[in-house]
Design an enzyme around this catalytic site. Structure first.
Site, PDB file in Angstrom:
ATOM      1  N   ARG A 126     -23.213  24.841  38.418  1.00 17.60           N
ATOM      2  CA  ARG A 126     -23.501  26.285  38.482  1.00 17.60           C
ATOM      3  C   ARG A 126     -24.371  26.699  37.301  1.00 17.60           C
ATOM      4  NH1 ARG A 126     -18.908  30.715  39.490  1.00 17.60           N
ATOM      5  NH2 ARG A 126     -17.863  29.743  37.736  1.00 17.60           N
TER       6      ARG A 126
ATOM      7  N   LYS B 112     -16.963  32.762  45.862  1.00 15.04           N
ATOM      8  CA  LYS B 112     -16.638  34.189  46.065  1.00 15.04           C
ATOM      9  C   LYS B 112     -17.836  35.072  45.721  1.00 15.04           C
ATOM     10  CE  LYS B 112     -13.298  34.148  43.052  1.00 15.04           C
ATOM     11  NZ  LYS B 112     -13.388  32.734  42.648  1.00 15.04           N
TER      12      LYS B 112
ATOM     13  N   ARG C 234      -8.701  26.364  34.252  1.00 17.79           N
ATOM     14  CA  ARG C 234      -8.843  27.530  35.133  1.00 17.79           C
ATOM     15  C   ARG C 234      -8.259  27.251  36.515  1.00 17.79           C
ATOM     16  NH1 ARG C 234     -14.910  28.998  35.078  1.00 17.79           N
ATOM     17  NH2 ARG C 234     -14.257  30.854  36.201  1.00 17.79           N
TER      18      ARG C 234
ATOM     19  N   ARG D 136     -22.288  28.526  32.054  1.00 22.91           N
ATOM     20  CA  ARG D 136     -21.281  29.387  31.417  1.00 22.91           C
ATOM     21  C   ARG D 136     -20.352  28.555  30.545  1.00 22.91           C
ATOM     22  NH1 ARG D 136     -18.873  32.779  36.407  1.00 22.91           N
ATOM     23  NH2 ARG D 136     -16.993  32.323  35.247  1.00 22.91           N
TER      24      ARG D 136
ATOM     25  N   ARG E 186      -6.238  39.098  40.564  1.00 14.35           N
ATOM     26  CA  ARG E 186      -6.010  37.680  40.263  1.00 14.35           C
ATOM     27  C   ARG E 186      -4.554  37.395  39.990  1.00 14.35           C
ATOM     28  NH1 ARG E 186     -11.543  36.379  38.215  1.00 14.35           N
ATOM     29  NH2 ARG E 186     -11.772  34.126  38.152  1.00 14.35           N
TER      30      ARG E 186
END
Ligand code: ADP
Ligand code: AMP
Length: 214
Positions: A127, A13, A171, A160, A88
């Site tokens: 990531r 996203k 998540r 992260r 969300r």
């Protein structure tokens, strides 16, 4: 052009939202980036948000809705914006719609970036994020020019805390329970478009440009 990016955490996203924002000269509004900036600055909001984010949970609706509703009314949003990571939950979407309706406005496109769960954990472990400017890289797919350093601002790249595999699984569960129902919500509103997020980043972007039709 008022756009919402939907999709699982790690679907791409943010990557696509930045490209949309550049091409159409509209602001990219990422609630995750806003929270991370607040955590870095040590604000009250940041402290509250961190307790939820570290557990892979959503920050409560009341901490995020007003923030976004205020943000989209700022001058730089007059030609549109791309929302990344918001809404969300169904109550967040309903609050946004109600606030926009009062302003005589509405969302034009909700773009769902579709990536199966099995690809997500791999993407998230690779990531690397720049907490200074919000840029995102991937060790294999989208590496920075210089290892561990942000191309944009030269600061250090990090994994992260919430991208560690055990938190990613949590998540994903939260996504399926609380966020995925938004796909039906925006289908009913006739603004949903789906793109295949497993394709190469540029191909995904071209598919999005086709949806936007300009
Ligand atoms: P989200 O904002 O949905 O959480 P990101 O845009 O941060 O996801 O993307 C998650 C990770 O996957 C990042 O490391 C990013 O560089 C990488 N990525 C994004 N799009 C693609 C793609 N089409 N193919 C491969 N990797 C991608
Ligand atoms: P993101 O950068 O979009 O992956 O968001 C990182 C984390 O910030 C999420 O896992 C949530 O804990 C929190 N967050 C971001 N946006 C929202 C939102 N709209 N509602 C609730 N929590 C959010």
């Amino acid at each position: 052009m008022k756009i919402i990016m939907l999709g699982a955490p790690g679907a791409g996203k943010g990557t696509q939202a930045k490209k949309i924002a550049d091409k159409y000269s509209i602001p990219h509004i990422s609630t995750g980036d806003i929270f991370r900036a607040n955590i870095k600055e040590g604000t009250e909001l940041g402290k509250k948000a961190k307790t939820y984010m570290d557990q892979g949970l959503l920050v409560p609706d009341e901490l995020v809705v007003d923030l976004v509703v205020d943000r989209v009314q700022q001058d730089d949003c007059s030609n549109g914006y791309v929302l990344d990571g918001f809404p969300r939950t169904i109550p967040q979407a309903e609050s946004l719609d109600a606030a926009l309706e009062k302003l005589g406005d509405k969302i034009d496109y909700a773009i769902n970036v579709e990536v199966p769960d099995e690809n997500i954990v791999r993407r998230m472990s690779g990531r690397r994020a720049c907490l200074a400017c919000g840029a995102t890289y991937h060790l294999v797919h989208i590496p920075p020019k210089k290892e561990g350093i942000c191309d944009n601002c030269g600061k250090e790249l990090v994994l992260r805390d919430d991208d560690k595999p055990e938190t990613v699984t949590k998540r994903l569960n939260v996504y399926h329970e609380q966020t995925q129902p938004l796909i039906d919500y925006y289908t009913t509103k006739n603004v949903l478009a789906e793109v295949d997020g497993t394709k190469d980043m540029e191909e995904v972007f071209q598919d999005i440009v086709k949806v936007l039709g300009v």
